[in-house]
Design an enzyme around this catalytic site. Sequence first.
Site, PDB file in Angstrom:
ATOM      1  CE  LYS A   1       0.913   1.521   4.322  1.00 20.96           C
ATOM      2  NZ  LYS A   1       1.607   2.749   4.640  1.00 20.96           N
TER       3      LYS A   1
ATOM      4  N   PRO B   1       9.225  -3.762  -0.463  1.00 20.67           N
ATOM      5  CG  PRO B   1       9.777  -1.618  -1.205  1.00 20.67           C
ATOM      6  CD  PRO B   1       8.736  -2.682  -1.330  1.00 20.67           C
ATOM      7  CB  VAL B   2      12.272  -5.439   4.286  1.00 18.21           C
ATOM      8  CG1 VAL B   2      12.302  -5.676   5.792  1.00 18.21           C
ATOM      9  CG2 VAL B   2      12.013  -6.731   3.535  1.00 18.21           C
ATOM     10  CB  ALA B   3      11.955  -1.624   7.450  1.00 22.62           C
TER      11      ALA B   3
ATOM     12  CG  MET C   1       5.968   0.922   0.251  1.00 25.34           C
ATOM     13  SD  MET C   1       6.605   0.548  -1.362  1.00 25.34           S
ATOM     14  CE  MET C   1       5.122   0.708  -2.355  1.00 25.34           C
TER      15      MET C   1
ATOM     16  N   GLY D   1       4.721  -4.038   3.977  1.00 29.57           N
ATOM     17  CA  GLY D   1       5.137  -5.371   3.527  1.00 29.57           C
ATOM     18  C   GLY D   1       4.878  -6.456   4.561  1.00 29.57           C
ATOM     19  N   GLY D   2       5.219  -6.200   5.811  1.00 31.92           N
ATOM     20  CA  GLY D   2       4.982  -7.189   6.874  1.00 31.92           C
ATOM     21  C   GLY D   2       3.493  -7.405   7.076  1.00 31.92           C
ATOM     22  CB  SER D   3       0.662  -5.007   7.167  1.00 27.40           C
ATOM     23  OG  SER D   3       1.178  -4.251   8.225  1.00 27.40           O
ATOM     24  CB  ALA D   4       1.455  -7.361   2.391  1.00 27.56           C
TER      25      ALA D   4
ATOM     26  CG  ASP E   1      -0.654  -0.739   7.568  1.00 28.83           C
ATOM     27  OD1 ASP E   1       0.036   0.278   7.541  1.00 28.83           O
ATOM     28  OD2 ASP E   1      -0.228  -1.835   7.973  1.00 28.83           O
TER      29      ASP E   1
HETATM   30  O1  C5P Z   1      -0.127  -0.904  13.819  1.00 23.88           O
HETATM   31  P1  C5P Z   1       1.294  -1.175  13.485  1.00 23.88           P
HETATM   32  O2  C5P Z   1       1.822  -2.392  14.171  1.00 23.88           O
HETATM   33  O3  C5P Z   1       1.572  -1.187  12.027  1.00 23.88           O
HETATM   34  O4  C5P Z   1       2.095   0.041  14.071  1.00 23.88           O
HETATM   35  C1  C5P Z   1       3.493   0.031  14.200  1.00 23.88           C
HETATM   36  C2  C5P Z   1       3.908   1.178  15.100  1.00 23.88           C
HETATM   37  O5  C5P Z   1       3.638   2.433  14.459  1.00 23.88           O
HETATM   38  C3  C5P Z   1       3.141   1.247  16.405  1.00 23.88           C
HETATM   39  O6  C5P Z   1       3.768   0.453  17.388  1.00 23.88           O
HETATM   40  C4  C5P Z   1       3.214   2.723  16.752  1.00 23.88           C
HETATM   41  O7  C5P Z   1       4.473   3.050  17.291  1.00 23.88           O
HETATM   42  C5  C5P Z   1       3.146   3.384  15.387  1.00 23.88           C
HETATM   43  N1  C5P Z   1       1.767   3.777  15.005  1.00 23.88           N
HETATM   44  C6  C5P Z   1       1.170   4.846  15.647  1.00 23.88           C
HETATM   45  N2  C5P Z   1      -0.088   5.212  15.305  1.00 23.88           N
HETATM   46  C7  C5P Z   1      -0.772   4.563  14.335  1.00 23.88           C
HETATM   47  C8  C5P Z   1      -0.180   3.466  13.666  1.00 23.88           C
HETATM   48  C9  C5P Z   1       1.100   3.102  14.032  1.00 23.88           C
HETATM   49  O8  C5P Z   1       1.768   5.481  16.529  1.00 23.88           O
HETATM   50  N3  C5P Z   1      -2.001   4.954  14.012  1.00 23.88           N
END
Ligand code: C5P
Length: 303
Positions: free
Chosen positions: A11, A102-104, A107, A109-112, A144
């Site tokens: 994404k 791409p990793v970190a 985009m 990637g881990g969520s996908a 996401d």
């Molecule tokens: O939800 P996700 O695991 O992708 O989020 C990774 C990190 O990004 C969270 O631990 C938080 O530090 C930050 N984050 C945030 N607010 C959001 C989404 C992510 O602070 N709405």
Amino acid sequence: MKAISVRAPAKINLGLSVGPVREDGFHELATVYLALDLHDVVRVTPREDEQITVDAYTRSQKSPDAGIPLGPDNLAVRAVELLREATGVRAGLDLVIEKNIPVAGGMAGGSADAAAALVGANVALELGLTRDDLEPLAAQLGSDVPFLLHGGIAVGTGRGEQVMPVLARGRYSFLIAVSDTGLSTPEVYREYDRLVPDPEPPGLSSELMTALRSGDTELLSAFMVNDLEPAALSLRPELDEVLQCGLDAGAAAGIVSGSGPTCVFLLEPGDDVELMSVELWDAPGVSAVVTAHGPAQGVRVIG
Ligand code: C5P
């Protein structure tokens, strides 16, 4: 029980407005997500025992190692664990991830991979959960992940996990400049907090929504926005040069994708994509330049 392959998109955020930190530590967001045809594929194979294993590879000859954790920290493994807890089923699975996103990179990637593993394990183990059943599990795995189940173009609110489809027209093309080193999402949010100690509640501009309804690339290019961009640039100043390089090469707009460091450039018909790619390859820290298009479908079983 059978082996299946599942595709999950990357994404980008065409608009990302970040508000105050909530009590749970997440930031209140308003975002427009776009799913791209750049995707990972997760192959899910049931095992005889209760183990969950994960392996990953890339098709790049330069780096066959996908550069992601291959233990219990892997988000796709956590997705299967969560699904097993939710259903009480203990069956084991082998996961093999073809990593193209791409990793970190900002985009998702881990969520996908997590979204693909949820759908894949549900089908491979014949658990019979619906998409509606999977959605709360997706939200637990990451902000996401629910969007990646849906795909297309959608507005995300809450911490990003509440997804609503958007009235949108058109198909957009992008050049994606991948960085050689990733950025940590929590670190970028922390930098955002430092730079913007007292943010307004998040909101999306009516101009952005109008641009999406019109399908007009030029209009969209004027209203793409990412509140996390200054934080990503503060942590990685050379990204400014990458953005400038793409714009100098003729891109209609360029923004950092999500928490970065990937930079995405909106293309217009008639752009010299070859030339722009060559220029971007020379920008500091850029390790790959790829084209991608969206909106693309969300997670799909492909075989
Ligand atoms: O939800 P996700 O695991 O992708 O989020 C990774 C990190 O990004 C969270 O631990 C938080 O530090 C930050 N984050 C945030 N607010 C959001 C989404 C992510 O602070 N709405």
